[in-house]
Design a protein around this motif. Structure first.
Motif: not given
Length: 388
Positions: A39-45, A56-63
């Motif tokens: 849920y980090g990608h949808s919660v954090f601004p 897009t912030g993808h490299d700080c969320f998910h895996t």
């Protein structure tokens, strides 16, 4: 009463309480890793550091988010390892640092968790490769700890010349229960996970597990080994659990698992199972961390009043390896984005790791059974060679 003894009692109580505080910290970090992944990608601004996280912030969320949280946890516990591994007495500064100074350690933990989110993705991938090795070492240490516990349990309950009838009855009853669990587990796995001949891989896993357990039982009952049924029964149940866990980790779209949820949906049972799995990670790390005695060559050291009750350095080292281990479970041992929401340790990589873990466990236990006989045989041969 001697003030020094009072101080030692107080420091000992603090050190014993500190173990549970570190376990709570570890549990909280596990939940943080899950939240960042799902849920980090949808919660954090979008206020993150773009050079580390991407536009897009993808490299700080998910895996990669899980790996960053894991790296922060590893940094914290590794720093604790470096500052406590020389502690031997309760009144030493290292011991008091381990058991106290919680406000300072809170800021140290916060800094350790924040720093990885400013590191470029390339270094995080390197950490992910290292974490695979660290997680494997953690599994090996956990296996040794479990097997040593089984040996202790067998020694505690097995009957001998001084044992009374009640102890013999308890040992026999316990052995019967564990062998019943072993047989029911094998039959249930055949029924649920190998319902048709096409499920050849599951049939192989289950059949090979059954053969391993029979071999362990025969060796345990051999006249030269003579370890009885209790230890092999406990180990059989543990190995069956590892096999079941491996098959449960197979991908969702497999046809040889009648218990898989449909369409990847999750309900309260999925959530409960997920929380239990995280609790199991924490308990495995905690129990291995306080079991430094299983890895000592001299296990009969007498504890003095002012000695620490468990090895602080070993405790923190296990938790630092546990940080790598929970990362691998959350990403299913795969550095690519393959984990789904509320999933943990699912995929062919996870299943393969657990099957290897099972086989290694059976190998280590078998060697523990036969090693005294082999050593005795070598001693007799050496004596016979020296006599002429």
């Amino acid at each position: 009463m001697d003030p020094k003894n009072v101080d030692c009692c107080e420091e000992r109580s603090k050190s014993l309480r500190a173990r549970y505080i570190y376990a709570i910290i570890f549990f909280t970090i596990n939940l943080t890793a899950w939240f960042i992944r799902d849920y980090g990608h949808s919660v954090f601004p979008p206020t993150y550091y773009k050079e580390a996280c991407g536009t897009t912030g993808h490299d700080c969320f998910h895996t990669l988010g899980v790996l960053r949280v894991s790296l922060g946890c590893f940094i914290f516990f590794f720093l604790m390892f470096l500052t406590t591994f020389i502690a031997r007495k309760l009144y030493e500064a290292c011991s008091k640092w381990h058991s106290g100074w919680w406000k300072l350690k809170f800021f140290l933990l916060l800094a350790s968790m924040v720093v990885p989110f400013f590191i470029p993705p390339g270094f995080i991938h390197i950490y992910g490769e290292v974490a695979r090795v660290g997680a494997g070492i953690f599994l090996l240490l956990q296996l040794i700890s479990v097997i040593e516990f089984i040996r202790w349990w067998n020694k505690y309950w097995s009957p001998d010349e001084q044992s009374n009838q009640r102890s013999c009855s308890i040992a026999l009853f316990t052995s019967t229960v564990f062998y019943g669990v072993f047989i029911c587990g094998i039959v249930s796995m055949y029924y649920f996970y190998a319902p048709r001949p096409a499920c050849s891989l599951n049939i192989f896993f289950i059949t090979w597990t059954a053969l391993l357990l029979i071999v362990m039982m025969v060796i345990s009952l051999h006249s030269k080994v003579n370890r009885g049924l209790l230890s092999s029964g406990i180990m059989a149940s543990y190995v069956v659990f590892l096999c079941w866990s491996a098959i449960r980790s197979e991908p969702v779209d497999e046809k040889c698992n009648v218990q898989k949820p449909d369409n990847g949906k999750f309900d309260w049972t999925t959530v409960l199972g997920f929380l239990i799995a995280i609790g199991a990670i924490v308990m495995a790390t905690f129990s291995t961390g306080i079991d430094s005695k299983s890895f000592q060559f001299n296990k009969n050291n007498v504890k003095l009043e002012d000695d620490i009750r468990y090895n602080y350095g070993f405790f923190h080292m296990i938790f630092s390896l546990g940080a790598m281990y929970f990362a691998m479970l959350f990403i299913s041992w795969n550095l690519k984005d393959s984990a789904t929401e509320w999933s943990i340790d699912v995929g062919w990589a996870s299943a393969g790791v657990k099957i290897i873990n099972e086989w290694v466990a059976a190998t280590i236990y078998t060697w523990k059974l036969v090693s005294p006989v082999v050593k005795q045989y070598r001693v007799v041969n050496n004596e016979q060679t020296m006599q002429p």
